[in-house]
Design an enzyme around this catalytic site. Structure first.
Site, PDB file in Angstrom:
ATOM      1  N   SER A   1     -14.094  13.395   1.105  1.00 57.13           N
ATOM      2  CA  SER A   1     -13.003  12.507   1.482  1.00 57.13           C
ATOM      3  C   SER A   1     -11.950  12.506   0.368  1.00 57.13           C
ATOM      4  CB  SER A   1     -13.528  11.098   1.756  1.00 57.13           C
ATOM      5  OG  SER A   1     -14.263  10.609   0.644  1.00 57.13           O
TER       6      SER A   1
ATOM      7  N   GLY B   1      -9.197  10.278   0.349  1.00 48.56           N
ATOM      8  CA  GLY B   1      -8.402   9.070   0.465  1.00 48.56           C
ATOM      9  C   GLY B   1      -7.320   9.213   1.515  1.00 48.56           C
TER      10      GLY B   1
ATOM     11  N   GLY C   1      -6.794  12.519   3.587  1.00 50.12           N
ATOM     12  CA  GLY C   1      -7.689  13.021   4.618  1.00 50.12           C
ATOM     13  C   GLY C   1      -9.029  13.485   4.082  1.00 50.12           C
TER      14      GLY C   1
ATOM     15  N   ASP D   1     -18.266   5.422   4.113  1.00 49.82           N
ATOM     16  CA  ASP D   1     -19.536   5.312   4.838  1.00 49.82           C
ATOM     17  C   ASP D   1     -19.313   5.500   6.339  1.00 49.82           C
ATOM     18  OD1 ASP D   1     -20.579   4.608   2.316  1.00 49.82           O
ATOM     19  OD2 ASP D   1     -20.029   2.519   2.667  1.00 49.82           O
TER      20      ASP D   1
END
Length: 313
Positions: free
Chosen positions: A220, A222, A225, A252
């Site tokens: 990930s 942020g 993407g 998560d």
């Protein structure tokens, strides 16, 4: 079925504030108390989308009993393991632009006997599982190779293992060839020593993790993407957030969406990004339900190594 393991679960209180100024009295706009911990959040996201999971949760003290009560009220299927210490409490301060300041307690130590009991509980629950998710920070005094040792035990039992942790625990786990790891941008850089300022840097770091044992890397990034490296392919996806409220638990939700989406290729990445984006638009650490999730907003494109990443990811 997906079994989640959270060695360091928590009670998560999220307080929404207009702005965060040190040394002043700040009046909260709203507050939310949720069961927390990365594996717990994965199970909560799966439950919200009618995907069966079982959460293995060590708990202790009044906070631990409250955590179990909250999970029970949500209808989470779980195996609880009582421990001698006290479950931690965390506080997150969320500003209107989506900026979140977190204060996390360290948690309670787990003895070798307690760790063995927890591992046996996971193995018992995972007899018919597709995946075991081992995730989150380690409590104090728990050795950094605990996820590596658990990964070895679960892999020997023929269970796919996804690891979502950071620092030495992530590095140690790579040696036992987890089927999937899900670092964020900061964790990618920490594990590899690579400064992640472009998409090419992120891809290089993810390839490094695969070379060291990870089967698949879902990273990930942020607001930029996520990337997925699997087999010999690389996918890059983005999904805009109209009104960010809290990033707590978004990673998560991403992992939950990826596993629920079959954990393979572009379609699973779309599911992961749609779930994560929906979570960012919700208060506290609420997990998205089907009506929050908009897959059509996700864009999967070719991974341009020269693409710069925004400061702070």
């Amino acid at each position: 079925m997906i079994v989640t393991l959270t060695l360091n679960p928590s009670l998560d209180r999220t307080i929404e504030v207009g702005s965060l100024t040190r040394g002043t009295v700040i009046r909260a706009a709203a507050a939310h108390l949720d069961p927390g911990g990365k594996g717990v959040n994965v199970s909560r996201a799966l439950l919200a989308n009618q995907v069966r999971s079982c959460a293995v949760v060590p708990f202790g003290g009044d906070e631990g009993r409250q955590l179990v009560s909250l999970l029970s009220s949500e209808g989470i299927e779980m195996i609880t393991v009582p421990v001698a210490g006290t479950t931690r409490s965390n506080v997150a301060l969320a500003e209107p632009d989506g900026t979140v300041t977190k204060i996390n307690e360290p948690g309670t130590a787990l003895s070798p006997a307690e760790l063995d009991t927890i591992a046996e509980a996971v193995l018992g629950a995972a007899s018919s599982a597709d995946w075991v998710v081992a995730s989150g920070s380690l409590p104090p005094e728990v050795p950094a190779d605990v996820y590596a040792r658990l990964c070895e035990r679960f892999s020997e039992a023929g269970i796919n293992v996804a690891v979502d942790t950071s620092g030495p625990a992530l590095v140690a786990a790579l040696a036992e060839a987890p089927a999937l790891v899900k670092p964020n941008r900061e964790e990618l850089g920490e594990a590899t020593g690579i400064v992640i300022s472009s998409l090419g840097d992120a891809i290089k770091a993810a390839e490094n993790l695969r070379a060291r044992g990870a089967g698949t890397v879902l990273a990930s990034l942020g607001a930029d993407g996520a990337i997925l490296l699997q087999d010999d392919q690389i996918w890059y996806g983005q999904c805009p957030v109209a009104e960010p409220r809290s990033t707590v638990g978004a990673g998560d939700a991403m992992l939950a969406g990826f596993l629920a989406g079959g954990a393979r290729g572009e379609s699973a990445l779309i599911e992961a990004l749609a779930w994560a984006t929906a979570a960012v638009g919700l208060p506290g650490s609420r997990m998205p339900s089907p009506h929050h999730i908009h897959r059509d907003d996700v864009r999967v494109t070719g991974a341009d190594p020269a693409l710069p990443l925004r400061s702070g990811g």
